[in-house]
Scaffold this motif. Structure first.
Motif, short mmCIF file in Angstrom:
data_model
loop_
_atom_site.label_atom_id
_atom_site.label_comp_id
_atom_site.label_asym_id
_atom_site.label_seq_id
_atom_site.Cartn_x
_atom_site.Cartn_y
_atom_site.Cartn_z
N ALA A 283 0.96 -1.00 0.29
CA ALA A 283 -0.07 0.31 0.10
C ALA A 283 0.69 0.97 -0.14
O ALA A 283 0.33 2.31 -0.63
CB ALA A 283 -0.98 0.60 1.33
N ASN A 284 2.06 1.03 0.65
CA ASN A 284 3.09 2.49 0.61
C ASN A 284 3.62 3.00 -0.35
O ASN A 284 3.14 3.53 -0.47
CB ASN A 284 3.95 2.18 1.97
N LYS A 285 4.04 1.61 -0.78
CA LYS A 285 4.16 2.31 -2.33
C LYS A 285 3.13 2.58 -3.28
O LYS A 285 4.04 3.34 -4.29
CB LYS A 285 4.85 0.03 -3.16
N LEU A 286 2.32 1.96 -3.35
CA LEU A 286 1.32 2.70 -4.48
C LEU A 286 0.52 3.46 -3.81
O LEU A 286 0.60 4.79 -4.94
CB LEU A 286 -0.01 1.56 -4.50
N ASP A 287 0.76 4.41 -2.88
CA ASP A 287 0.66 5.40 -1.97
C ASP A 287 1.66 6.32 -2.85
O ASP A 287 1.02 7.29 -2.83
CB ASP A 287 0.57 5.69 -0.82
N SER A 288 2.69 6.34 -3.09
CA SER A 288 3.53 7.20 -2.66
C SER A 288 3.08 7.39 -4.55
O SER A 288 3.76 9.08 -4.89
CB SER A 288 4.89 6.54 -3.03
N LYS A 289 3.15 6.05 -5.22
CA LYS A 289 2.80 7.14 -6.71
C LYS A 289 1.39 7.81 -7.17
O LYS A 289 1.21 7.54 -8.17
CB LYS A 289 2.93 5.61 -7.79
N SER A 290 0.67 7.96 -5.85
CA SER A 290 -0.84 8.80 -6.34
C SER A 290 -0.39 10.04 -5.83
O SER A 290 -0.34 10.36 -4.87
CB SER A 290 -1.77 7.75 -5.13
N ASN A 291 -1.51 10.80 -6.86
CA ASN A 291 -2.01 11.94 -6.75
C ASN A 291 -3.04 12.31 -7.28
O ASN A 291 -3.54 11.42 -7.97
CB ASN A 291 -0.44 12.92 -6.76
N SER A 292 -3.92 13.32 -7.11
CA SER A 292 -4.54 13.62 -8.40
C SER A 292 -4.39 14.39 -9.04
O SER A 292 -5.42 15.33 -9.89
CB SER A 292 -6.35 14.46 -6.65
N LYS A 293 -3.33 15.01 -9.43
CA LYS A 293 -3.36 15.70 -10.48
C LYS A 293 -2.67 14.89 -12.26
O LYS A 293 -2.44 15.72 -12.52
CB LYS A 293 -2.38 17.14 -10.07
N SER A 294 -2.35 13.95 -12.14
CA SER A 294 -3.05 13.30 -12.79
C SER A 294 -3.30 12.53 -13.22
O SER A 294 -3.26 11.69 -12.43
CB SER A 294 -0.70 12.84 -13.23
N TYR A 295 -3.37 11.27 -14.01
CA TYR A 295 -3.86 10.13 -15.03
C TYR A 295 -3.34 8.53 -14.11
O TYR A 295 -4.05 8.56 -13.66
CB TYR A 295 -4.46 10.95 -15.98
N ALA A 296 -1.93 9.38 -14.10
CA ALA A 296 -1.37 8.43 -13.81
C ALA A 296 -1.48 7.97 -12.27
O ALA A 296 -1.83 6.76 -12.17
CB ALA A 296 0.23 7.72 -14.06
#
Length: 673
Positions: A283-296
């Motif tokens: 979850a931490n690894k995925l969360d580090s790549k998460s943001n609401s400003k890009s589709y990725a």
């Protein structure tokens, strides 16, 4: 961008579909032409792949055995008129590889035509085989293609009322049922604590960080589509597995043991004993790549939700994957998981487009823990179902019908007491208080308690043999119960199967000791004679001059038990079955008995070796109606010829009246032969 995502999803599934299909050197298609007055033309079109030379049905000079041969089953040759006609752009070439013989082949499509002549009232399935040779480069290889097509001729004078008979597991209704089931499971998973508590935070995050409300809604929509895509991708991966795998898997004792342990562990966890979480590093690894400003980043946010909610959604996913295979073909898991993802993601879309609803959203808290505990009890009940499948598969006779029912009565009684506040668990909070400071039961909770306790009372008569039609698909077969109250006016054979003393046919012998345990309660109560071997049923049919009703069923088949409880129990239906038919139940999952070596064979229909009695029954079903899945009721005469095309399967929209009408139709056709 959204269009690109949709196109990507479509392309993804298309690639999976293509990957799941075998590349055939020759593509075949079949159709029939009605010339009138009982004359038909069977058209077989063969189209070689690029670079393939498909050999003609004409023999090569020098009598070389490298040519296409079309053969038909001996039982239907009387319906064939003239020989096969070949039409196409035939090419001839001297080939040194064949001792300079002239080979005859096609590089584009070729059509073979076979004339068929029927008389009024005939309903037959033309079965045959195409053994074709083809040349690819310097290599010459051979392959087979099965021929199977139904032909029926009814004159105006013999036309009878049409009854829809074929209820294929691949039908649109199965797809629709899977969609509804998946969406329902997704909505239920949404209100679990793992997901529900994230809604206000997630939706607000998108709306606040976006430049405009329109952009925020678009981001939430992409977030929801990503969730659906991820779950559908899981189903798509599962769909690549051959269709027969899921049917076999659902009856496999190891797989059912796994599901039992999984539901047991999840059930105990939901009761508050411990928490289940995937490794936090994931979850931490995925969360580090998460943001609401890009589709990725948004996609990774969706993936993070899937991972962190596993403790609440994992059991739903396992249940859908474990039960959807075979329901709608290979794409059953895709449909089920797509619907589950849709049900889980849809509320996010609603709250994004109507953000004011967030203000009236009930805060997570004690009610959600109560819901979680309720699901824990339900999962314990489901765990027993999977354990029952193991008990049946291994013939342990530990979890017989009355034992199973007792455990369900206890579980749902305790659930009722819990909902009334008489039991508390680790994470439970106190019941709410009214204006006078007294604890009270909320109305929804009260109604759930009433439903649970009423269900427990409903189950109790089953301890003495009541059919329990509402849950007959889930409880073990009546034959596993030691004590049943019913009147038995006729004697029972030593083998255990009810046999009328006035019958001129020999009683059933083969497999009775084992399989009579799974006789429907209606059969026992009405002394219906059931055979378990096809040849024994054919012999009885010849003596009694009655058509054969083949009940393709399964020991662990849920819909089979449902059909038997709701349809067989009807007086009109059971009377016709008993007096007008020879009934044979063929279990496709009866793997306890291995066939003698001289009876084993390779089945082209199953693409595998027939080793057990269950394999042989499954092969027979494929030969007769080219369908797998149970229940399927097929009607033949004593020679094994179909009386009506296809099979009559389980359809929740049809009842005893429709099945009785179908039986009348079969009898009318049989009497005209």
């Amino acid at each position: 961008m959204i269009k690109q995502v949709v196109l990507s999803v479509v392309s993804f599934f298309l690639l999976l579909t293509l990957a799941a299909q075998d590349k055939q050197p020759v593509q075949f298609s079949f159709n029939k032409e009605d010339k009138g007055n009982g004359e038909f033309i069977l058209h077989i079109t063969a189209k070689p792949a690029p670079g393939i030379k498909l050999f003609s049905i004409q023999k090569i000079s020098g009598d070389l055995p490298v040519y296409t041969i079309i053969t038909f089953a001996s039982t239907i040759k009387k319906y064939l008129a003239d020989s096969v006609i070949e039409k196409g752009n035939l090419q001839t070439k001297i080939d040194a590889a064949f001792n300079n013989a002239a080979i005859k082949f096609y590089t584009d499509s070729v059509q073979w035509q076979q004339k068929i002549k029927l008389i009024s009232g005939n309903s037959i399935r033309i079965i045959g085989n195409i053994n074709y040779y083809y040349q690819k480069g310097e290599s010459v290889e051979s392959a087979d293609q099965r021929i199977s097509m139904q032909f029926e001729y009814k004159s105006a004078s013999t036309e009878i009322s049409k009854v829809t008979t074929a209820t294929n597991p691949d039908s649109e209704k199965s797809w629709f049922t899977l969609l509804l089931r998946g969406i329902g499971a997704g909505l239920l998973a949404f209100i679990t604590p793992c997901v529900y508590a994230l809604v206000p935070v997630t939706v607000s995050l998108f709306l606040k960080r976006s430049k405009t409300p329109k952009e925020g809604r678009k981001n939430v929509l992409f977030y929801a589509i990503s969730i659906i895509f991820i779950y559908a991708a899981i189903g798509a991966f599962a769909s690549i597995i051959p269709r027969t795998f899921w049917n076999n898997m659902s009856t496999n004792w190891i797989f059912n043991s796994f599901l039992f342990l999984m539901f047991l562990i999840f059930g105990i966890s939901f009761l508050g004993a411990f928490d289940i979480n995937l490794p936090s590093s994931w979850a931490n690894k995925l969360d580090s790549k998460s943001n609401s400003k890009s589709y990725a980043g948004i996609f990774f946010m969706a993936f993070t939700l899937v991972v962190v909610s596993f403790s609440c959604t994992g059991n739903f996913v396992a249940l859908i994957l474990g039960t959807s295979g075979g329901k709608a073909g290979n794409f059953g898991p895709v449909i089920g998981m797509f619907a589950f993802g849709f049900g889980l993601a849809f509320p996010f879309i609603i709250f994004a487009f109507f953000p004011k609803l967030l203000t009236v959203l009930t805060k997570s808290g004690g009610w959600q823990n109560a819901l979680k505990v309720t699901l824990g009890f339900v999962e314990l009940a489901f765990a027993l179902k999977f354990l029952s499948n193991v008990d049946v598969a291994k013939n342990l006779r530990i979890l017989d019908r009355e034992v199973f029912i007792v455990l369900w009565v206890v579980i749902f009684t305790l659930l009722g007491f819990y909902l009334l506040g008489k039991l508390t668990f680790k994470h439970d909070s106190e019941l709410p208080k009214n204006d006078w400071g007294l604890k009270y039961i909320p109305i929804p909770r009260l109604f759930l308690a009433i439903a649970s306790l009423a269900f427990s009372l409903y189950l109790i008569p089953g301890l003495w043999g009541a059919p329990l039609n509402a849950v007959s698909a889930f409880v073990p077969a009546a034959g596993t119960q030691d004590f049943i109250l019913y009147s038995q006016s006729e004697k029972t054979s030593a083998s255990g199967n009810n046999v009328s003393l006035t019958s001129a046919a020999l009683p059933p012998v083969k497999y009775v000791k084992r399989l009579s345990n799974y006789e429907p309660l209606a059969a026992k109560q009405n002394n219906l004679t059931i055979y378990y071997d096809y040849k024994e049923a054919q012999a009885a049919s010849k003596v009694l001059h009655k058509p054969i009703m083949i009940d393709f069923t399964g020991i662990q088949c849920v819909n089979c038990r449902k059909f038997e409880a709701t349809i067989w129990s009807d007086p009109a239906v059971i009377s016709k079955m008993k007096n007008d038919f020879v009934v044979v139940s063929l279990f496709s999952d009866y793997d306890d008995e291995e066939l003698p070596d001289n009876e084993k064979f390779f089945s082209k229909a199953l693409n595998g070796q027939v080793v057990t009695v269950g394999d042989r029954n499954e092969d027979l079903q494929q030969q007769l109606i080219q369908a797998s899945g149970q229940p399927n009721y097929v009607f033949v005469n004593s020679d094994g010829n179909l009386l009506v095309p296809g099979g009559y399967g389980y359809d929740p929209t049809k009842g005893a009246k429709e099945f009785a009408a179908h039986l009348d139709k079969v009898l009318e056709i049989y009497k005209k032969q």
